[in-house]
Design an enzyme around this catalytic site. Structure first.
Site, PDB file in Angstrom:
ATOM      1  N   GLY A  40       6.725   2.545   1.298  1.00  0.00           N
ATOM      2  CA  GLY A  40       5.602   1.887   0.425  1.00  0.00           C
ATOM      3  C   GLY A  40       4.481   2.462   0.372  1.00  0.00           C
ATOM      4  O   GLY A  40       3.887   2.353  -0.622  1.00  0.00           O
ATOM      5  N   GLU A  42       0.341   7.979   4.297  1.00  0.00           N
ATOM      6  CA  GLU A  42      -1.199   8.074   4.793  1.00  0.00           C
ATOM      7  C   GLU A  42      -1.658   9.736   4.714  1.00  0.00           C
ATOM      8  O   GLU A  42      -2.631   9.952   5.412  1.00  0.00           O
ATOM      9  CB  GLU A  42      -1.162   7.535   5.937  1.00  0.00           C
ATOM     10  CG  GLU A  42      -0.726   8.267   7.194  1.00  0.00           C
ATOM     11  CD  GLU A  42       0.774   7.889   7.710  1.00  0.00           C
ATOM     12  OE1 GLU A  42       1.262   8.396   8.741  1.00  0.00           O
ATOM     13  OE2 GLU A  42       1.293   7.415   6.877  1.00  0.00           O
ATOM     14  N   HIS A  55      -3.061  -0.801   5.700  1.00  0.00           N
ATOM     15  CA  HIS A  55      -2.412  -0.180   6.501  1.00  0.00           C
ATOM     16  C   HIS A  55      -2.623   1.426   6.322  1.00  0.00           C
ATOM     17  O   HIS A  55      -3.061   1.986   7.380  1.00  0.00           O
ATOM     18  CB  HIS A  55      -0.895  -0.609   6.361  1.00  0.00           C
ATOM     19  CG  HIS A  55      -0.183   0.236   7.341  1.00  0.00           C
ATOM     20  ND1 HIS A  55       0.838  -0.182   8.464  1.00  0.00           N
ATOM     21  CD2 HIS A  55       0.287   1.598   7.344  1.00  0.00           C
ATOM     22  CE1 HIS A  55       1.575   0.532   8.918  1.00  0.00           C
ATOM     23  NE2 HIS A  55       1.195   1.511   8.097  1.00  0.00           N
ATOM     24  N   GLU A  56      -2.493   2.058   5.229  1.00  0.00           N
ATOM     25  CA  GLU A  56      -2.913   3.427   5.122  1.00  0.00           C
ATOM     26  C   GLU A  56      -4.063   3.785   5.303  1.00  0.00           C
ATOM     27  O   GLU A  56      -4.613   4.874   5.886  1.00  0.00           O
ATOM     28  CB  GLU A  56      -2.361   3.658   3.602  1.00  0.00           C
ATOM     29  CG  GLU A  56      -0.944   3.452   3.303  1.00  0.00           C
ATOM     30  CD  GLU A  56       0.064   3.742   4.156  1.00  0.00           C
ATOM     31  OE1 GLU A  56      -0.121   4.902   4.747  1.00  0.00           O
ATOM     32  OE2 GLU A  56       0.923   3.180   4.495  1.00  0.00           O
TER      33      GLU A  56
END
Length: 866
Positions: A277, A280, A311-312
């Site tokens: 997805g 990072e 999230h990242e």
């Protein structure tokens, strides 16, 4: 040991010998389409006189110079390592090599845009692929500073972790031999990074389209923001939305973490043929290009992008600023980011029901993973890199995040984040282990977390909670207990912080309203709940109301009946989702017939208001129809389900998210003449559903439905591809060609995926998906024996990502109950004969086997349905 593997023991030994200080990496991306020039200058301290190795995967190594002494390349370079002997206290290593571009989504991936023939590159280094680009001590605890210098075509954009220094400098007489336009070459130099792990460094290069903004950090700095995509997708880039979410995340995390954003800029790049997805990379996050929406997508996908962005961003602190020492604590990175990104989505964006999505999507993933024979503790035993590669799973992400959510409920959110702030303050720019975080949380919460950690983080398995309710003749509760059942393989009784909710039907509104709520601790096989004795029993009781606990649940018989009758009457989506999950889990466990679940979904899905829940339910419906319904009832049930999906799509709200999802689900299942007629009518416009636009991506889905049903073929695929000559179109065409229902088409797809090495990762995945799309399962029978025969070669010869796609994607699960083959027996025979196969490969095959075992058990339950 495989040539590219690295064990934890080796990493620990190397860390005791060397300490890298800096990397100066120079890359020339103009040398040709197959390889690029890489020069690494590595400065490090070491134990004088010691020996160790540095990592590099490259087809050609030209020069290795250690402290001014040229080493014999033929002697010191082997497999993925360069041996370094007789080290000094302070060392300088220079490695010059030709490194290879990849088409697997690992290392430095090279992609040619079919729209304009331009070349786009991006790096993907987790777990251990920075060594495909430069010489490096490839383990997370050997942090150093990085300075990148990149020569590339002059019209490209080059992005790395830190800002570029000045303008790119033209190279006099420079020539681009890397394909695309030759408009001269230039050199970019980037600022030196702070100390970081090599797996979060990044280089992204190509004629990317960029849009820019900025924000003010909590310490007053102006943080430049960039959003990038390929030029041919620029018109679809919704930068304002992406940056709105990013700014909300910055404000939320800087407040919760008590530390300003730790890097100098923040770029987000949507790149082609990405395996995950997102990733990072510090200050230069890469995302799956599908998150740039060229056609209408379900709201669930838009929400998922928002969660992924957050999230990242969370990883910039948890993972990048403070990093795990070794991959045993991979869960700390991923679970923490998963938890706080959902929290931020719910509290700082428009998706206020994000915890409903988490319950439906993430926790179902965790429950499934935790019941596989390969389940493992959240704190996993990562013996080597191969263990790590297969551990980006539902335990590492979703179970860990679920357990963190429960921990927050137990210690209190304020105390939890106070501990997190202390953790960041103490360990910034360093490496940590689990104990380091627990120490800070114990200090701020006043709780001893050693027992909690032992039972929740260091033991595997999921428990099952059931209510035991007794009432008198007037409906008054005389006894209430919560029973905790543990699996035989993992008999661990765990403490749960949870809420019990009671719901009753409001006669005036017709809605199910919560009339009872009690939060308590549950522990052991039986927990009495005296607080509820003497109260009137609600119509429906949920033993994990608010979804605080990580546990499977069951409804008592009266509650289940009330839920089924009034499933659409909940005011809130979360309790309804908990009912859906309980019903699905009972189906997977073979406690209730699959056809009952099919009826439940088809009878109630129009009541569902959450897009992500609709998405999950339709996936579960597919699994039920394909695997869990008894074979003798499958055809009739599947045909009736497809008819019902079409009926629901026609009656759904005009232009709604649910309408779109139902049309897609119907097209995927259409197989009768009448159903395929309906698909054709939607495709050619003879049937118009009010509010539904047949855009490019939906057109591909409808066409592939007709191809799978034998109503369309290569000519139709070619026509559609000529109208959509994009990378997305190429993937869709590959899937459609593999779905052609002929022996020849299946053979061609199999050969391309298993025997060939030419397919890029995205085309490989699309071809695998199309290969498995059949109405006549006999088309797949010839590939059972070749599947098992090819496993060892596939695992040895292909990269990890490509091998995993084959091992998981081509396993013959759909033939589990076919009379002509014994899939379970064939799997057992392979496992018995391949005791020495790599553990990671055996794990994947054993997980596949469990899917077949579960399917056969569910079919037996469905067979007994009256």
């Amino acid at each position: 040991m495989p040539a590219e593997n690295l064990t934890r023991a080796e990493a620990r030994e190397r860390a005791s010998v060397v300490s890298p200080q800096s990397y100066d990496v120079t890359l020339d991306l103009t040398t040709g389409p197959a390889t690029f020039a890489s020069r690494s200058v590595v400065r490090f301290t070491a134990t004088p006189g010691a020996s160790t190795f540095i990592d590099l995967i490259a087809p050609t190594v030209h020069e290795v110079t250690l402290n001014g002494r040229a080493l014999d390349v033929a002697d010191v370079v082997a497999d993925s390592r360069i041996r370094l002997d007789d080290l000094a206290a302070d060392n300088e290593l220079v490695v010059v090599a030709d490194a290879a571009y990849m088409n697997t989504g690992e290392g430095l991936h090279r992609f040619v845009d079919p729209v304009d023939d331009e070349v786009y590159l991006y790096s993907q280094f987790e777990v251990a692929d920075s060594r495909r680009v430069f010489a490096v001590f490839e383990q997370p605890d050997l942090k150093a500073t990085f300075t990148f210098t990149v020569t590339a075509p002059a019209h490209w954009v080059v992005v790395s972790n830190y800002p570029q220094v000045g303008e790119p400098q033209p190279v006099e007489g420079g020539v681009n031999r890397n394909g695309g336009a030759d408009k001269g070459t230039a050199t970019w130099r980037f600022e030196t990074t702070p100390r970081m792990s090599s797996y979060i460094t990044a280089v992204i290069a190509g004629p990317y389209h960029g849009e820019h903004g900025e924000l003010t950090s909590s310490d007053g700095r102006t943080i430049p923001l960039g959003v990038y995509v390929r030029g041919s997708l620029a018109e679809h880039l919704d930068t304002d939305n992406i940056l709105d979410i990013t700014r909300a995340g910055f404000a939320f995390f800087e407040d919760k973490f008590g530390v300003p954003y730790p890097f100098a800029k923040y770029d987000q790049l949507f790149v082609p043929e990405f395996n995950a997805g997102a990733m990072e990379n510090a200050g230069a996050v890469t995302f799956l290009e599908s998150y740039v929406f060229r056609s209408k997508v379900p709201e669930a996908t838009i929400e998922r992008r928002a969660v992924t962005i957050l999230h990242e961003l969370a990883h910039m602190w948890f993972g990048d600023l403070v990093t795990m020492r070794w991959w045993d604590d991979l869960w700390l990175n991923e679970s923490f980011a998963e938890y706080v990104s959902t929290l931020a989505t719910a509290e700082a964006t428009a998706w206020t029901s994000a915890w409903t999505t988490f319950s439906s999507l993430e926790k179902n993933w965790a429950y499934r993973q935790d019941q596989l024979p390969s389940t493992h503790p959240i704190v996993a035993d990562m013996r080597d890199l191969e263990d790590v590669e297969v551990n980006f799973d539902g335990i590492t992400y979703a179970k860990g995040a679920s357990v963190l959510k429960q921990l927050v409920s137990w210690v209190g959110q304020d105390q939890f984040f106070a501990g997190v702030r202390a953790y960041f303050a103490k360990h910034a720019w360093g490496n940590t282990e689990l104990r380091d975080l627990l120490t800070e949380l114990e200090t701020t919460s006043g709780r001893d977390l050693s027992s909690w950690s032992a039972r929740w983080l260091e033991k595997a398995g999921v428990t099952l909670l059931r209510p035991e309710i007794e009432v008198d003749a007037d409906g008054t509760i005389t006894s209430f207990a919560v029973l905790q059942e543990v699996p035989d393989e993992h008999p661990v009784q765990r403490p749960h912080r949870l809420a019990i909710g009671g719901y009753d039907l409001d006669a005036s509104t017709g809605r199910l309203a919560r009339t009872l709520h009690l939060e308590l601790d549950v522990d052991g096989p039986r927990t009495e709940v005296p607080q509820l004795v003497g109260q009137r029993r609600p119509a429906l009781v949920l033993v994990n109301d608010d979804d605080l606990a990580y546990a499977k649940i069951r409804l008592d018989e009266q509650s289940l009946a009330a839920a089924i009758e009034h499933l659409g009457a909940f005011d809130d989506s979360l309790p309804r989702t908990l009912v859906w999950t309980a019903a699905w889990d009972a189906t997977r466990d073979g406690e209730t017939p699959a056809r009952d679940f099919v009826d439940l979904v088809l009878g109630n899905i129009l009541h569902e208001t959450d897009s992500s829940v609709v998405l999950v339910l339709l996936r579960q419906l597919t699994t039920s129809l394909d695997l869990y319904v008894a074979p003798e009832h499958r055809q009739a049930t599947a045909v009736a389900a497809a008819d019902r999906l079409l009926e629901l799509a026609r009656s759904a709200e005009s232009g709604s998210d649910t309408q779109l999802q139902l049309v897609k689900a119907f097209a995927a299942r259409a197989e009768t003449d009448a159903q395929l007629d309906a698909v054709a009518a939607l495709l050619d416009g003879r049937e118009l559903l009010d509010g539904l636009t047949i855009d490019t991506d939906l057109r591909w889905e409808l066409l592939t439905s007709l191809v799978t049903g034998g109503r369309a073929g290569e000519t139709d695929i070619a026509v559609q591809l000529s109208a959509d000559a994009t990378a997305t179109g190429q993937r869709a065409a590959a899937a459609a060609r593999a779905a052609v229902p002929t022996a020849e088409a299946k053979a061609a797809a199999w050969a391309a995926v298993v025997d060939g090495d030419d397919l890029p990762n995205a085309i490989q995945a699309a071809t695998i998906a199309g290969f498995g799309r059949v109405h006549d399962r006999a088309l797949l029978l010839p590939y059972v024996e070749p599947y098992f025969a090819s496993l060892a070669t596939v695992w040895a010869d292909k990269t990890n990502e490509m091998a995993q796609n084959i091992v998981l994607g081509l396993y013959p699960t759909d033939l589990a109950d076919h009379d002509a083959v014994d899939v379970l027996g064939a799997t057992d025979a392979w496992l018995a004969s391949q005791a020495d196969a790599p553990p990671a490969l055996r794990r994947l095959v054993a997980e596949n086997r469990d899917g077949v075992r579960r399917a056969l058990a569910a079919q037996e339950t469905d067979r007994r349905k009256a």
